[in-house]
Each structure stands twice: as structure tokens, then as C-alpha cells.
Design an enzyme around this catalytic site. Structure first.
Site, PDB file in Angstrom:
ATOM      1  CE1 TYR A 147       9.086  -8.951   7.505  1.00  0.00           C
ATOM      2  CE2 TYR A 147       8.848  -8.694   5.145  1.00  0.00           C
ATOM      3  CZ  TYR A 147       8.864  -8.144   6.405  1.00  0.00           C
ATOM      4  OH  TYR A 147       8.654  -6.798   6.579  1.00  0.00           O
ATOM      5  CG  HIS A 177       8.207  -0.800   9.724  1.00  0.00           C
ATOM      6  ND1 HIS A 177       7.478  -0.008   8.852  1.00  0.00           N
ATOM      7  CD2 HIS A 177       8.996  -1.574   8.933  1.00  0.00           C
ATOM      8  CE1 HIS A 177       7.825  -0.287   7.604  1.00  0.00           C
ATOM      9  NE2 HIS A 177       8.733  -1.231   7.630  1.00  0.00           N
ATOM     10  CG  HIS A 203       8.124  -5.561   0.019  1.00  0.00           C
ATOM     11  ND1 HIS A 203       8.243  -6.692   0.801  1.00  0.00           N
ATOM     12  CD2 HIS A 203       8.133  -4.515   0.886  1.00  0.00           C
ATOM     13  CE1 HIS A 203       8.316  -6.350   2.073  1.00  0.00           C
ATOM     14  NE2 HIS A 203       8.253  -5.034   2.145  1.00  0.00           N
ATOM     15  CE  LYS A 206       9.161   3.073   1.888  1.00  0.00           C
ATOM     16  NZ  LYS A 206      10.415   2.386   2.247  1.00  0.00           N
ATOM     17  NE  ARG A 221       5.918  -2.835   5.434  1.00  0.00           N
ATOM     18  CZ  ARG A 221       5.187  -2.813   4.322  1.00  0.00           C
ATOM     19  NH1 ARG A 221       3.881  -2.734   4.396  1.00  0.00           N
ATOM     20  NH2 ARG A 221       5.771  -2.869   3.131  1.00  0.00           N
ATOM     21  NE  ARG A 255       6.423   0.791   2.971  1.00  0.00           N
ATOM     22  CZ  ARG A 255       6.029   0.288   1.799  1.00  0.00           C
ATOM     23  NH1 ARG A 255       4.826   0.603   1.332  1.00  0.00           N
ATOM     24  NH2 ARG A 255       6.814  -0.512   1.098  1.00  0.00           N
TER      25      ARG A 255
END
Length: 283
Positions: free
Chosen positions: A280, A245, A271, A176, A248, A152
Site C-alpha cells: 500500500y 476488496h 495480514h 484467514k 479494503r 474482507r
């Protein structure tokens, strides 16, 4: 008052839960909106008030935004329950689930990526001053790392000098929820770009503390990277609007096309849920 409860809650989020600035900013925006709404509903802790507020959100915003605003409010009411300010949490008896259309991630066509990288390196050849050369060296390092790891933009801008281990070709990323992951860089050109950048900006990096620095010798911001990408997109004559993004998304999609295991891609991207990575497979 509602304002004082929210002020205490935001302080709790910042100093006890140690939430990042972006999350705190979102909470402030969403809860400020509930304060404005509560002027018409003095009984702001009741289920009816929350229900009417959520209905109004659905009238004004797209599902993704509504979902975030509900999550902010729900977390705040959970805090009030935890502090025993509330006898009963209104969210316990509210139906807040709703169908949300899944938007497919936007990717960059491979030929556009090639064109983008070609222009990136051509600009380096055409630099006319030492300052321009330094900027070009930094831009190449940023873009190469962004595309080679799928990290990110916030993760890239937060990298410290100690997070980059060019002896072992690894990058330590803080994602995150303060989750750490180590990414391996297998491309020699990316390593070369990072080594040249590190050598060129050695003094600035040491003074700043962060790996990527701007012209004022401060930490490179997310906005600076966006401007950088917009500039090279324009120079490459690419009509598509490219965001950080999207590098990514393109990274993940290309890995899937190469039959890389989806669980491995999940770990690389950081994730927490496999369902996020699975989107995806529909691209």
C-alpha cells in the site's frame, strides 16, 4: 491410483487440517487438473512429470495463478511424503521460484466514495415500502462496516451476532487461518447504522445465527454483497468497476495517507506478513 491419493488428501484437509471451503475448492480444481495431465504421464510421482506439468502451467496462466496451482500440488506431495507413499519428494530438487510482477491494489477515489455513500443514504429516503426500507437499512450497515473496518467480504458475511459488541463498539473478526482480531469502530454514524440494522432485523438475526441476513432469512452471501455494490455504483453513476476488496484497499491507503503506523494497519487488516501491507506504500 492418483485419484484415490487425492481423494484421501482432500478428506485429510477437510477433517484434520480443517481448511475452509474456498481453500478446499481451489485444491480440488488444481489437483483435478494434475489428474487430467497424469493420463499422459503414468509415472505421475516423478520429478520429470511434475517439472513438465509446471512448465505447461506457465504457458497457460498468469504468474499469480501458476503460483497457487504449484502451492496446491506441493502441499499434496508433502502429504504423500508424510504418509510415506513417496520415497523422495520431487519438489526437493525442483526450482519453482520465479519472478512475479507486483500488481498495485486498485483503490476507489475519495470523491467516488463520497458519491457512493450519498446515493446509499438517498435511496433510504426514497423507499416506498417497508420491505425496501429494511433492505436499505441492511445495505447501509453492510457498506458502512465494510469501509469502516477494511475487513474482507468473507469475514463480514461470516459474522455472528455475538461478534458484534455495540456496547463497546468492537467487532470480533475471524480471518484467514482461523486467526482472530478485534476491530474498534470509532465512527458514530457506523455505530448508528449497525444499531438500526440490529434493531430492525433482531428476529431474523436470532433465527439465522449470522449477523447479516438476506431476504430469505439466511446468511448474506459474498455474491449478494457484490450485487449490492454493483447496484449502488450504477445508481451513483460511477464508471469505475468497484469490488468489495477495493473498499479494503481504499481503507488501508487512506490510513497510510493519515500517517497511521504500518504495523497498526497490518493488525487491522489481519495480514500475517508486513510485506503484504507494505504494498500500500506504493499506491
Amino acid at each position: 491410483t492418483l485419484e484415490s491419493h487425492i481423494a484421501e488428501y482432500l478428506e485429510y484437509c477437510e477433517f484434520r487440517k480443517l481448511l475452509n471451503n474456498k481453500t478446499l475448492k481451489a485444491y480440488k480444481i488444481d489437483l483435478k487438473q494434475y489428474i487430467a495431465f497424469s493420463h499422459s504421464f503414468p509415472d505421475y510421482l516423478s520429478r520429470n512429470s511434475v517439472d513438465v506439468f509446471i512448465t505447461n502451467l506457465h504457458k497457460q496462466y498468469k504468474p499469480k495463478t501458476v503460483k497457487r496451482k504449484i502451492a496446491s500440488l506441493k502441499a499434496f506431495f508433502h502429504y504423500l511424503e508424510y504418509k510415506e507413499i513417496l520415497v523422495e519428494n520431487p519438489f526437493n530438487k525442483l526450482e519453482i521460484r520465479f519472478r512475479e510482477a507486483k500488481l498495485l491494489p486498485k483503490t476507489i477515489p475519495f470523491y467516488s466514495i463520497q458519491q457512493f455513500l450519498f446515493v446509499l443514504y438517498e435511496q433510504k429516503k426514497q423507499t416506498k415500502s417497508e420491505y425496501q426500507l429494511h433492505c436499505s437499512i441492511r445495505d447501509i450497515a453492510v457498506i458502512e462496516l465494510l469501509f469502516a473496518t477494511g475487513m474482507r467480504i468473507s469475514e463480514l458475511c461470516s459474522l455472528k451476532e455475538s461478534d458484534i459488541d455495540l456496547a463497546n463498539n468492537t467487532v470480533l473478526v475471524y480471518g484467514k487461518g482461523a486467526k482472530e482480531r478485534i476491530l474498534q469502530i470509532g465512527n458514530s454514524e457506523v455505530i448508528s447504522a449497525l444499531e438500526l440494522y440490529q434493531t430492525t432485523f433482531k428476529e431474523e438475526i436470532a433465527n439465522c445465527g449470522y449477523f447479516f441476513v438476506n431476504k430469505l432469512h439466511n446468511r448474506l452471501s459474498d455474491q449478494s454483497v457484490r450485487f449490492m455494490i454493483n447496484r449502488y455504483t450504477e445508481l451513483a453513476g460511477i464508471k469505475q468497476h468497484i469490488t468489495p476488496h477495493m473498499f479494503r484497499h481504499s481503507f488501508a491507503t487512506l490510513l497510510l495517507e493519515q500517517d497511521v503506523d504500518i504495523r497498526y494497519i497490518q493488525k487491522i487488516l489481519g495480514h500475517s506478513s508486513i510485506s503484504t501491507t507494505e504494498i500500500y506504500t506504493h499506491v
